[in-house]
Design a protein around this motif. Structure first.
Motif, PDB file in Angstrom:
ATOM      1  N   TRP A 134      46.816  72.851  80.383  1.00  0.00           N
ATOM      2  CA  TRP A 134      46.769  72.482  81.805  1.00  0.00           C
ATOM      3  C   TRP A 134      47.870  73.174  82.599  1.00  0.00           C
ATOM      4  O   TRP A 134      47.643  73.675  83.700  1.00  0.00           O
ATOM      5  CB  TRP A 134      46.903  70.971  81.952  1.00  0.00           C
ATOM      6  CG  TRP A 134      47.088  70.543  83.379  1.00  0.00           C
ATOM      7  CD1 TRP A 134      46.186  70.613  84.385  1.00  0.00           C
ATOM      8  CD2 TRP A 134      48.285  70.023  83.952  1.00  0.00           C
ATOM      9  NE1 TRP A 134      46.714  70.149  85.570  1.00  0.00           N
ATOM     10  CE2 TRP A 134      48.028  69.776  85.327  1.00  0.00           C
ATOM     11  CE3 TRP A 134      49.560  69.730  83.458  1.00  0.00           C
ATOM     12  CZ2 TRP A 134      48.978  69.257  86.187  1.00  0.00           C
ATOM     13  CZ3 TRP A 134      50.501  69.205  84.309  1.00  0.00           C
ATOM     14  CH2 TRP A 134      50.221  68.975  85.669  1.00  0.00           C
ATOM     15  N   TYR A 178      37.445  64.146  77.791  1.00  0.00           N
ATOM     16  CA  TYR A 178      37.706  64.572  76.406  1.00  0.00           C
ATOM     17  C   TYR A 178      38.271  63.429  75.560  1.00  0.00           C
ATOM     18  O   TYR A 178      37.818  63.193  74.440  1.00  0.00           O
ATOM     19  CB  TYR A 178      38.677  65.762  76.410  1.00  0.00           C
ATOM     20  CG  TYR A 178      38.895  66.350  75.039  1.00  0.00           C
ATOM     21  CD1 TYR A 178      38.016  67.293  74.526  1.00  0.00           C
ATOM     22  CD2 TYR A 178      39.984  65.961  74.261  1.00  0.00           C
ATOM     23  CE1 TYR A 178      38.202  67.836  73.270  1.00  0.00           C
ATOM     24  CE2 TYR A 178      40.185  66.498  73.005  1.00  0.00           C
ATOM     25  CZ  TYR A 178      39.303  67.430  72.504  1.00  0.00           C
ATOM     26  OH  TYR A 178      39.494  67.949  71.260  1.00  0.00           O
ATOM     27  N   GLY A 201      46.461  70.227  75.055  1.00  0.00           N
ATOM     28  CA  GLY A 201      45.807  70.051  76.356  1.00  0.00           C
ATOM     29  C   GLY A 201      46.792  70.139  77.497  1.00  0.00           C
ATOM     30  O   GLY A 201      46.485  70.724  78.551  1.00  0.00           O
ATOM     31  N   ARG A 257      35.025  66.723  70.472  1.00  0.00           N
ATOM     32  CA  ARG A 257      35.894  65.677  71.017  1.00  0.00           C
ATOM     33  C   ARG A 257      35.830  64.386  70.194  1.00  0.00           C
ATOM     34  O   ARG A 257      36.763  63.590  70.223  1.00  0.00           O
ATOM     35  CB  ARG A 257      35.531  65.399  72.474  1.00  0.00           C
ATOM     36  CG  ARG A 257      34.167  64.782  72.707  1.00  0.00           C
ATOM     37  CD  ARG A 257      33.920  64.592  74.198  1.00  0.00           C
ATOM     38  NE  ARG A 257      32.670  63.918  74.503  1.00  0.00           N
ATOM     39  CZ  ARG A 257      31.490  64.501  74.564  1.00  0.00           C
ATOM     40  NH1 ARG A 257      31.408  65.807  74.317  1.00  0.00           N
ATOM     41  NH2 ARG A 257      30.398  63.816  74.859  1.00  0.00           N
ATOM     42  N   HIS A 305      46.368  67.262  69.918  1.00  0.00           N
ATOM     43  CA  HIS A 305      45.383  67.595  70.957  1.00  0.00           C
ATOM     44  C   HIS A 305      45.964  67.368  72.351  1.00  0.00           C
ATOM     45  O   HIS A 305      45.695  68.148  73.277  1.00  0.00           O
ATOM     46  CB  HIS A 305      44.122  66.736  70.769  1.00  0.00           C
ATOM     47  CG  HIS A 305      43.210  67.235  69.691  1.00  0.00           C
ATOM     48  ND1 HIS A 305      41.877  67.497  69.900  1.00  0.00           N
ATOM     49  CD2 HIS A 305      43.455  67.544  68.391  1.00  0.00           C
ATOM     50  CE1 HIS A 305      41.334  67.934  68.771  1.00  0.00           C
ATOM     51  NE2 HIS A 305      42.270  67.953  67.843  1.00  0.00           N
ATOM     52  N   CYS A 364      41.827  68.451  86.159  1.00  0.00           N
ATOM     53  CA  CYS A 364      42.430  68.292  84.829  1.00  0.00           C
ATOM     54  C   CYS A 364      42.317  66.843  84.352  1.00  0.00           C
ATOM     55  O   CYS A 364      42.026  66.571  83.192  1.00  0.00           O
ATOM     56  CB  CYS A 364      43.886  68.741  84.866  1.00  0.00           C
ATOM     57  SG  CYS A 364      44.722  68.625  83.261  1.00  0.00           S
ATOM     58  N   PHE A 403      40.526  65.644  81.061  1.00  0.00           N
ATOM     59  CA  PHE A 403      41.247  64.872  80.053  1.00  0.00           C
ATOM     60  C   PHE A 403      40.542  63.535  79.804  1.00  0.00           C
ATOM     61  O   PHE A 403      40.419  63.076  78.662  1.00  0.00           O
ATOM     62  CB  PHE A 403      42.685  64.632  80.514  1.00  0.00           C
ATOM     63  CG  PHE A 403      43.666  65.661  80.011  1.00  0.00           C
ATOM     64  CD1 PHE A 403      44.804  65.274  79.328  1.00  0.00           C
ATOM     65  CD2 PHE A 403      43.447  67.018  80.208  1.00  0.00           C
ATOM     66  CE1 PHE A 403      45.699  66.229  78.869  1.00  0.00           C
ATOM     67  CE2 PHE A 403      44.322  67.968  79.756  1.00  0.00           C
ATOM     68  CZ  PHE A 403      45.469  67.573  79.074  1.00  0.00           C
TER      69      PHE A 403
END
Length: 368
Positions: A18, A68, A14, A107, A10, A61, A65
């Motif tokens: 990004w 999440y 991610g 999540r 993940h 971001c 993050f």
């Protein structure tokens, strides 16, 4: 997929998302947004605008993050903190991590195993706390009961001894003998109580920690002596005891003193908790070449479900089913520990108004 591997996957996905998002954002900002705002390359502060867009992108971001990856961690940390504070109820926010179909939100799936383990730990701790409280309550009742059980015979001892020492009255021989018999009987009762307590504290819940003095025991003769001893006890005078051996002479390796104590407790339990006239039957049968089964059954009052479920728990003194003798709360726990110490096992069947049967299985071994 394990949590660690899933977290890495993940995180990498991610990070890639990004970087792609950063490139797209910068391209749209430079090629579309800036010209519409009249910001052209070479103008004053143009580089600062580029840096500001880059900073906003990183901030957005980071927030995403953090939300999440961090919100499930904060939820689990608060749950663990609640458990450490001895609050074992599920947190109110627990329902919020599930979808309507009962599945974890995306999540939270990242930590699915951890959430399951914490939930299992919470349930286990809650059950352990309930059992601890129940044990504490039983201990309090047990201490009160044992205090009463010790005080009652001591009252007899001090009372009869005071009568014997009374110089104002001369007791005849029969009266003195009666008093002394009562004092002796109450002294034996106190000795049994103290012996149960001492033996209990030398054992743990699973097996005896006592040093076993093993030797060869001829089981049939041993049970004949035991049944005769219990039958000669004044408390068993109104009960009908019998022994039926469905096998010939049989030797096993055991600590004769401790095995005697265990089986005597089972027989006396049947005597003390059943009415006069109850038949108590001991049956011995061989189970293959490796074990022997001893069954102690009676046709007495039986036990209710609560008593049956807690019979081998320390400090449980039994249901108040009309029997004046609730026991020490240690006898059956001692019996189970002693049988386990001999490599055997013990089960019990009981039905109210129909009777009780204890089944004891002991291994037959060659004496070394």
């Amino acid at each position: 997929m394990k949590t660690g591997l899933r977290f890495s996957v993940h995180f990498v996905i991610g990070l890639i998302a990004w970087m792609l998002g950063l490139g797209i954002t910068m391209m749209i900002s430079v090629e579309v947004l800036f010209p519409q705002l009249g910001l052209l390359e070479g103008q004053e502060h143009y580089d600062l605008y580029i840096l500001a867009v880059f900073g906003l992108n990183i901030t957005a971001c980071s927030v995403l993050f953090g939300w999440y990856f961090g919100s499930p961690l904060r939820f689990m940390m608060s749950w663990i903190a609640s458990l450490s504070g001895r609050n074992f109820e599920p947190p109110p926010a627990l329902q919020g991590i599930f979808k309507r179909n009962g599945k974890l939100k995306f999540r939270y799936r990242l930590y699915g195993e951890l959430i399951v383990h914490i939930e299992s730990l919470s349930a286990g701790l809650k059950q352990a706390e309930l059992e601890r409280r129940k044990l504490e309550d039983n201990k309090k009742d047990w201490v009160a009961g044992i205090s009463h059980d010790l005080k009652t015979p001591l009252t007899y001892v001090t009372g009869y001894s005071a009568l014997l020492l009374n110089e104002e009255y001369s007791w005849n021989a029969d009266e003195q003998r009666t008093f002394l018999q009562e004092i002796h009987a109450k002294g034996r009762h106190i000795e049994e109580l103290i012996s149960d307590i001492n033996l209990s504290f030398q054992m743990n819940e699973d097996h005896a920690s006592l040093p076993m003095q093993l030797g060869t025991v001829e089981l049939i003769g041993f049970l004949q002596r035991l049944t005769a001893d219990v039958g000669n006890d004044p408390r068993a005078v109104s009960h009908l005891l019998s022994l039926d051996a469905e096998t010939g002479p049989l030797e096993l390796v055991a600590d004769e003193k401790l095995l005697y104590r265990a089986l005597q407790n089972v027989l006396m339990n049947a005597v003390l908790h059943t009415p006069a006239g109850t038949a108590i039957h001991v049956t011995v049968r061989r189970e293959g070449d490796e074990s022997v089964n001893i069954t102690v059954s009676d046709n007495g009052t039986g036990m209710d479900e609560d008593t049956l479920n807690n019979l081998f728990q320390k400090y449980y003194r039994g249901a108040k089913n009309g029997s004046p003798n609730l026991g020490t709360g240690l006898g059956m726990a001692i019996v189970k520990s002693l049988i386990l110490a001999h490599g055997g096992f013990l089960t019990v069947e009981s039905e109210v108004s129909k009777g009780t049967a204890f089944h004891i299985s002991l291994p037959v071994r060659q004496h070394k």
